[in-house]
Design an enzyme around this catalytic site. Sequence first.
Site, short mmCIF file in Angstrom:
data_model
loop_
_atom_site.label_atom_id
_atom_site.label_comp_id
_atom_site.label_asym_id
_atom_site.label_seq_id
_atom_site.Cartn_x
_atom_site.Cartn_y
_atom_site.Cartn_z
N HIS A 1 0.85 -1.19 0.00
CA HIS A 1 0.00 0.00 0.00
C HIS A 1 0.89 1.23 0.00
CE1 HIS A 1 -3.19 2.80 1.17
NE2 HIS A 1 -4.03 1.85 0.79
N ASP B 1 -7.89 -5.40 0.17
CA ASP B 1 -8.36 -6.27 -0.90
C ASP B 1 -7.91 -7.72 -0.76
OD1 ASP B 1 -9.76 -4.35 -2.40
OD2 ASP B 1 -7.87 -3.54 -3.15
N1 ACO Z 1 4.09 -7.64 -4.66
C1 ACO Z 1 5.44 -7.63 -4.87
N2 ACO Z 1 6.20 -6.53 -4.76
C2 ACO Z 1 5.59 -5.37 -4.48
C3 ACO Z 1 4.20 -5.31 -4.26
C4 ACO Z 1 3.44 -6.49 -4.35
N3 ACO Z 1 2.13 -6.50 -4.18
N4 ACO Z 1 3.85 -4.02 -3.99
C5 ACO Z 1 4.98 -3.32 -4.03
N5 ACO Z 1 6.02 -4.12 -4.33
C6 ACO Z 1 7.44 -3.73 -4.42
C7 ACO Z 1 7.73 -2.98 -5.71
O1 ACO Z 1 8.11 -3.87 -6.75
C8 ACO Z 1 8.85 -2.07 -5.29
O2 ACO Z 1 10.03 -2.84 -5.20
P1 ACO Z 1 11.46 -2.18 -5.56
O3 ACO Z 1 11.67 -1.12 -4.51
O4 ACO Z 1 12.42 -3.30 -5.50
O5 ACO Z 1 11.31 -1.58 -6.93
C9 ACO Z 1 8.47 -1.69 -3.86
O6 ACO Z 1 7.68 -2.79 -3.37
C10 ACO Z 1 7.66 -0.40 -3.75
O7 ACO Z 1 6.56 -0.51 -4.63
P2 ACO Z 1 5.86 0.68 -5.37
O8 ACO Z 1 5.21 0.17 -6.62
O9 ACO Z 1 6.82 1.82 -5.49
O10 ACO Z 1 4.76 1.08 -4.31
P3 ACO Z 1 3.56 2.03 -4.58
O11 ACO Z 1 3.30 2.75 -3.33
O12 ACO Z 1 3.78 2.85 -5.80
O13 ACO Z 1 2.35 1.03 -4.93
C11 ACO Z 1 0.57 -0.48 -4.68
C12 ACO Z 1 1.37 0.65 -4.03
C13 ACO Z 1 0.07 -0.04 -6.07
C14 ACO Z 1 -0.65 -0.75 -3.82
C15 ACO Z 1 1.46 -1.73 -4.80
O14 ACO Z 1 1.85 -2.16 -3.51
C16 ACO Z 1 0.76 -2.87 -5.54
O15 ACO Z 1 0.81 -2.92 -6.77
N6 ACO Z 1 0.06 -3.80 -4.81
C17 ACO Z 1 -0.68 -4.85 -5.46
C18 ACO Z 1 -2.03 -4.31 -5.93
C19 ACO Z 1 -2.96 -4.03 -4.79
O16 ACO Z 1 -3.13 -4.83 -3.88
N7 ACO Z 1 -3.62 -2.85 -4.85
C20 ACO Z 1 -4.62 -2.45 -3.85
C21 ACO Z 1 -4.08 -1.36 -2.97
S1 ACO Z 1 -5.26 -0.92 -1.73
C22 ACO Z 1 -6.42 -0.07 -2.58
O17 ACO Z 1 -6.17 0.67 -3.48
C23 ACO Z 1 -7.77 -0.26 -2.19
#
Ligand code: ACO
Length: 430
Positions: free
Chosen positions: A307, A364
């Site tokens: 998140h 979620d």
């Molecule tokens: N699985 C694996 N790795 C992940 C995940 C995940 N679910 N989420 C983040 N990471 C990793 C990224 O690859 C990144 O790694 P790095 O630093 O080596 O490049 C690091 O964690 C940071 O990730 P970002 O994408 O920069 O985080 P951001 O804050 O932009 O994204 C998000 C947040 C979109 C929720 C992300 O965690 C994600 O895609 N999660 C899966 C989708 C999801 O569950 N969305 C619902 C969110 S809650 C809502 O909106 C209701």
Amino acid sequence: MSSEYAILQLGDEKVELPIQIGTEGNRVIDIAKLYGETGYITLDDAFANTGATTSAITYIDGEKGILRYRGYPIEEIAERCEITETAYLLIYGELPTAEQLETFRTNIRAHKLLHEGMKTIFAGFPPDAHPMAILSSVVGALAIYCPDSLEPSDPQQCELAIFRMLGKMSTIAAFSFKQSIGRPFIYPQNNLTYCQNFLRMMFAVPSEEYEMDPDFVSALNLLLVLHADHGQNCSTSTVRMVGSSTVNLFSSVSAGICALWGAFHGGANEACINMLEGIHADNDNLGKHIDRAKDPNDNYRLMGFGHRVYKNYDPRATIIKETCHKLLEKNNLKNPIFEIALELEEVALSDSYFIERKLYPNVDFYSGIIYNLMGIPKQMFTVIFALGRLPGWIAHWREMHLAPGGMRIHRPRQLYTGSTERKFVPLIKR
Ligand code: ACO
């Protein structure tokens, strides 16, 4: 406004930037006048560190895993409030008295029916249309059918738009499901609660009596309440952004629904169940899926994990997980998908990749298990998220319009990285 300043050194010049302090003690640097005074803008990809507005609706402390609606802890609201009461709290800022709540509910019920002409819109959609696409289209069409509640600067029209939005969206959501399965629409009944009405419109058929499981009514209420608001998330920011052009509430909410649909946002609940079912079909091979999620060369992510704001367990996920346990135990059920989710969480939370990045289950991760138990098909998961988030969208839209000092259009700037000026080449010479 505090009297504190942050000092920004730009070459020889020192610029004083006011610091604003929120009611919970958070400090922010106010850069609104930076461009006018220095010609500099700030750059913050994906708004990771940008406060786009002040807001008094929802407080989140992502480090500690705290969420409060109008000051009330989410745990208490989830246990004690019905969704319409939560909506009133979010929109108007205070818990309603019994009389205020009854009037609010009556006003919502009065607007549950759709114009009969709108049924022809549903009829035009192909049977496999995704209900999120139907929802955003039909909510957008409300601007056509409700021309007397489009003016955001007229308080009476705004109130009418709010009641219409809250009343009609659950009817549209249920009709979108009925349309997709080719069954007749079931009209709302005003003697039922918001959640009872929605379940009946979803699952009843005209030829039979419909019996409702009270546990499912409570579970639906809980999920709606937990999704009701979450600060400046992608869809709420979209509602604010679109609304800031002074467009009506229906069009603003329709845009919010589109923003919610994506798998990085509300669409994650559908994507998460698909992922868990995929792991189950893959002989419960968790290791393979965890390895893929960690692989920098693979786009695969654990859905329902991570998140932007929470760097701790999402408090909503804690409540939903407990509810999954309770519902399954009460019905003496074993659910292989829930078992996989629990195991996946355990494995991920002891893996350095997820620990270092502070990736925890979000709202979620477990919600789809409950929707599954209720018999709600996957494609409707995000629709129900949208129903839950509606009060938050409305609250933010209204807060923005009532902001002291008036509302300004939202218009981010950019750092241009394209070509510098070049000479036009006529078509014949290219
Ligand atoms: N699985 C694996 N790795 C992940 C995940 C995940 N679910 N989420 C983040 N990471 C990793 C990224 O690859 C990144 O790694 P790095 O630093 O080596 O490049 C690091 O964690 C940071 O990730 P970002 O994408 O920069 O985080 P951001 O804050 O932009 O994204 C998000 C947040 C979109 C929720 C992300 O965690 C994600 O895609 N999660 C899966 C989708 C999801 O569950 N969305 C619902 C969110 S809650 C809502 O909106 C209701």
